[in-house]
Design an enzyme around this catalytic site. Structure first.
Site, PDB file in Angstrom:
ATOM      1  N   ALA A  42       1.023  -1.061  -0.181  1.00 48.75           N
ATOM      2  CA  ALA A  42      -0.049   0.119   0.065  1.00 48.75           C
ATOM      3  C   ALA A  42       1.014   1.235   0.053  1.00 48.75           C
ATOM      4  CB  ALA A  42      -0.917   0.057   1.204  1.00 48.75           C
ATOM      5  N   LYS A 127      -5.644 -12.438  -8.163  1.00 53.79           N
ATOM      6  CA  LYS A 127      -4.397 -11.941  -8.296  1.00 53.79           C
ATOM      7  C   LYS A 127      -3.555 -12.699  -7.237  1.00 53.79           C
ATOM      8  CE  LYS A 127      -1.409  -8.035  -9.014  1.00 53.79           C
ATOM      9  NZ  LYS A 127      -0.480  -8.354  -7.946  1.00 53.79           N
ATOM     10  N   GLU A 184       2.557 -17.168 -12.148  1.00 54.43           N
ATOM     11  CA  GLU A 184       3.423 -17.058 -11.006  1.00 54.43           C
ATOM     12  C   GLU A 184       3.527 -18.258 -10.232  1.00 54.43           C
ATOM     13  OE1 GLU A 184       3.421 -13.715  -9.427  1.00 54.43           O
ATOM     14  OE2 GLU A 184       2.927 -13.131 -11.578  1.00 54.43           O
TER      15      GLU A 184
END
Length: 724
Positions: A42, A127, A184
């Protein structure tokens, strides 16, 4: 960003963009190249968003090294070979609200000139928080696996992925001649916890087998599953990867001789049919409402997932529309990552500890009453610096709201009891490790220990810097040797290096040392008894005194022995001339700068209050003066002389731009000076030559505009070689 909504001058915007570029580049390196992030997702996203806002408001100020032009980070020194991607591996733009998702869809509609009632299909999938990896299949057989790296060059991990059961060596069914599957590599939560427990147990057993006391704090564990996956995959020894429970799933593709489908959803289904896992939550959505509904469904169930996720990715489904939409600098226009907000909880701040980093930075760490946040027990939280403590008003005993921003690093969101009648926390003005003064330089928020060479928290790193290539460059005295000699109590200050000759027999008794290696080391040390003064000054690790600044200082002083007296003179000047109104308003104080230059006998523009204050603070500490006196009693640095050679650039002004591949920027400037040239930072009418490496931008345009000669790094090397 609308400039009038948040007034900022063009000069301030340019300065902030410069700081943001440096900050973001550093955090990219820590995250992508070193797998050791210091801030939360963040906080990182906030930096990127601020950079984007300023660039939108001041497009003419976009920098060559702008984060908006970068993907990931170039690969750090690694035992793995490098691989250039045939098709660049891009990043994704982020959204943090429903409104931003709605604007993304509207932007796609406007770009494609679609009617309001024409449906735009999107895929939506969770994700996963892992390490990006590209798998190149030729005629269905895996021939290459590579990490993303900086998007253009990654690391070859082909041998390592052979041990990941989700990745087939041979695809099922018919496949194109060439097809790169991208996805991934990740580690599930339970496996991550078990791995850290195993690392702790292995360390305990090793200590016990040696009869040593076990210190849990000495065990380096992985911070989160993403770091564990990255550290496990990027191993030179594939057997280490084999022992780690890694997983993989696909989310797209790169180079392909043929694409088996006309939509994103169709191709992903085909990839799954070939035997590669895809997200179980991959769905096709026909509207913004469906996209947001799927986002909330995934968010509600995320804590029950076996793996960590940090958002949902939307992609335009039709591939012909994807091709029309294309890409911006580092991301596709047809995709967006919708990030999750961080989870929060309340707890009590029990105490504040001060940790001293290797550069002397004092970092406050809050010790919390244990609290569960996002499935993880949190006991510590960084409070960043003195200003952040003041902003939050935190004191031991306060009730805090904390969150795991980006599901990784805990941070304080709110102080619920800041109005309680308790005195404020007093940040220390002396280092808790060595007792030296701790100060914050003007314009900086970080408080740093001025102990430097005598501070236990900094000592070994300072010693390593002292003998490094750019400093004294003592061959044979590497990091491991310094750590070993320091642990034995033989090295506590730089001067002790030159006393090692009295420990020849002790060194010879250590495992791995022979007569020849000991003699070579001692000879290398003795050869530095009359060191280059600029290298010696740089080696002291004084803040703001880099290799170039050290040379610039000594061009004026000539005799390095004068430095303590000059530093004391600057200190007296500061006491007699406290900051006036001009400085207190944050303006550039020409009078102070000129006074410092006069004291130091320099005229270089790069030396001013920052360098002068750093010298004054360093030599004001009695500890540092003792170290200096001890060292100078053993060394005899000659007067500094700038040796120049006749060359094709003697008397000319040279500017280096772009990424230099064979030397550092400091080395390039030193070469220019040695050839009798002046190295400048900007292109102007006074510039005679520009040396451009890859990534050179606006300076090349300026050079072309002014008709200035431009050469590459190889041509510069020929000029240096010709000078003899």
């Amino acid at each position: 960003m609308e400039p009038d909504a948040n007034p900022i001058s063009e000069a301030d915007a340019a300065n902030e963009l410069m700081r943001l570029a440096r900050q973001i580049a550093r955090h990219n390196r820590l995250y992508h190249a070193e797998d050791s992030p210091e801030i939360s997702d963040a906080e990182y996203d906030a930096l990127v968003r601020r950079n984007a806002e300023l660039e939108a408001a001041f497009p003419h100020l976009v920098r060559e090294d702008s984060p908006s032009r970068q993907v990931g980070h170039e690969i750090a020194a690694s035992p793995l070979s490098k691989v250039r991607h045939e098709v660049r591996m891009m990043s994704l733009d982020n959204a943090f609200s429903d409104e931003e998702v709605e604007e993304f869809v509207a932007r796609v509609r406007r770009f494609l000139s679609l009617a309001e009632d024409e449906e735009i299909g999107f895929t939506a999938e969770d994700k996963i928080d892992g390490l990006s990896c590209s798998l190149r299949y030729e005629h269905g057989r895996l021939v290459m696996a590579a990490t993303r790296g900086d998007g253009e060059v990654g690391e070859n991990v082909t041998a390592n992925v052979a041990f990941i059961p989700d990745i087939p060596q041979q695809l099922d069914g018919e496949a194109p001649d060439v097809f790169e599957v991208r996805g991934e590599v990740y580690m599930e939560k339970q496996a991550f916890t078990a791995l850290n427990q195993q690392l702790m147990e292995d360390a305990r057993e090793k200590a016990e087998s040696r009869g040593e006391a076990f210190d849990p704090a000495s065990v380096r564990q992985f911070a989160n599953p993403r770091n564990a996956a990255a550290g496990s995959l990027r191993q030179k020894d594939a057997s280490v990867t084999a022992a780690r429970p890694l997983r993989f799933w696909a989310h797209g593709w790169g180079a392909a001789s043929d694409v088996p489908g006309e939509t994103q959803h169709e191709v992903m289904q085909r990839i799954q049919a070939w035997g590669l896992p895809i997200s179980p939550h991959l769905r096709r959505c026909g509207s913004v409402a469906e996209m947001l509904q799927h986002y909330r469904r995934i968010a509600a169930g995320r804590t029950g997932l076996a793996y960590e996720i940090d958002g949902v990715v939307y992609k335009v489904d039709r591939l012909d529309w994807q091709r029309r939409l294309g890409f911006v600098a580092k991301a596709p226009r047809w995709a967006l990552a919708h990030k999750f907000p961080a989870e929060r909880a309340e707890t009590t701040l029990q105490q504040i500890d001060i940790q001293v980093g290797r550069t002397g930075k004092l970092t406050p760490v809050g010790r919390l009453a244990p609290v569960l946040v996002g499935g993880v027990t949190v006991t510590n939280v960084t409070l960043h610096n003195r200003d952040e403590i003041a902003r939050l008003g935190v004191r031991p005993g306060d009730r805090l709201v904390v969150q795991r921003a980006g599901d990784v690093i805990p941070q304080v969101v709110e102080n619920l009891t800041r109005e309680a009648d308790r005195p404020p926390y007093v940040f220390p003005d002396h280092c808790p490790e060595c007792g030296s003064e701790a100060v914050a330089e003007e314009g900086e928020v970080d408080v740093r220990c001025t102990g430097g060479l005598i501070c236990p928290a900094q000592r070994t790193e300072r010693l390593k810097h002292f003998v490094s290539r750019g400093a004294l460059d003592i061959e044979g005295l590497g990091e491991k040797t310094i750590d070993q000699f320091f642990a034995l109590g033989w090295l506590e200050s730089p001067a002790d290096i030159f006393r090692l000759k009295d420990r020849r027999d002790d060194i010879l008794a250590l495992e791995g040392w022979q007569d020849k290696s000991v003699d070579n080391l001692l000879a290398a040390i003795e050869a530095k008894r009359t060191p280059d003064a600029a290298r010696l000054l740089f080696g002291l690790g004084i803040r703001h005194v880099g290799a170039v600044t050290a040379r610039d200082l000594l061009k004026g002083l000539v005799d390095i022995h004068l430095l303590p007296a000059k530093a004391a003179e600057i200190h007296r000047y500061r006491e007699e001339n406290p900051r006036g109104e001009e400085e207190s308003e944050g303006k550039f104080n020409t009078r102070t700068v000129e006074a410092i230059k006069a004291i130091l006998q320099v005229r270089t523009d790069g030396i001013g209050t920052a360098v002068g204050n750093a010298l004054a603070d360093f030599f004001h500490e009695e500890h540092n003066r003792r170290v200096w006196d001890d060292l100078m009693g053993l060394l005899d640095p000659p007067p500094y002389e700038v040796e120049t050679r006749a060359s094709a650039v003697s008397g000319k002004t040279v500017v280096f731009t772009g990424k230099l591949e064979t030397m550092s920027r400091d080395e390039a400037k030193a070469q220019a000076e040695a050839l009798g040239a002046k190295a400048a930072g900007t292109v102007s009418a006074k510039t005679d030559l520009v040396v451009a490496g890859p990534g050179a931008g606006s300076k090349l345009g300026k050079a072309a505009e002014l008709g200035i000669e431009v050469i590459d790094e190889a041509a510069w090397a020929e000029i240096v070689k010709a000078a003899g």
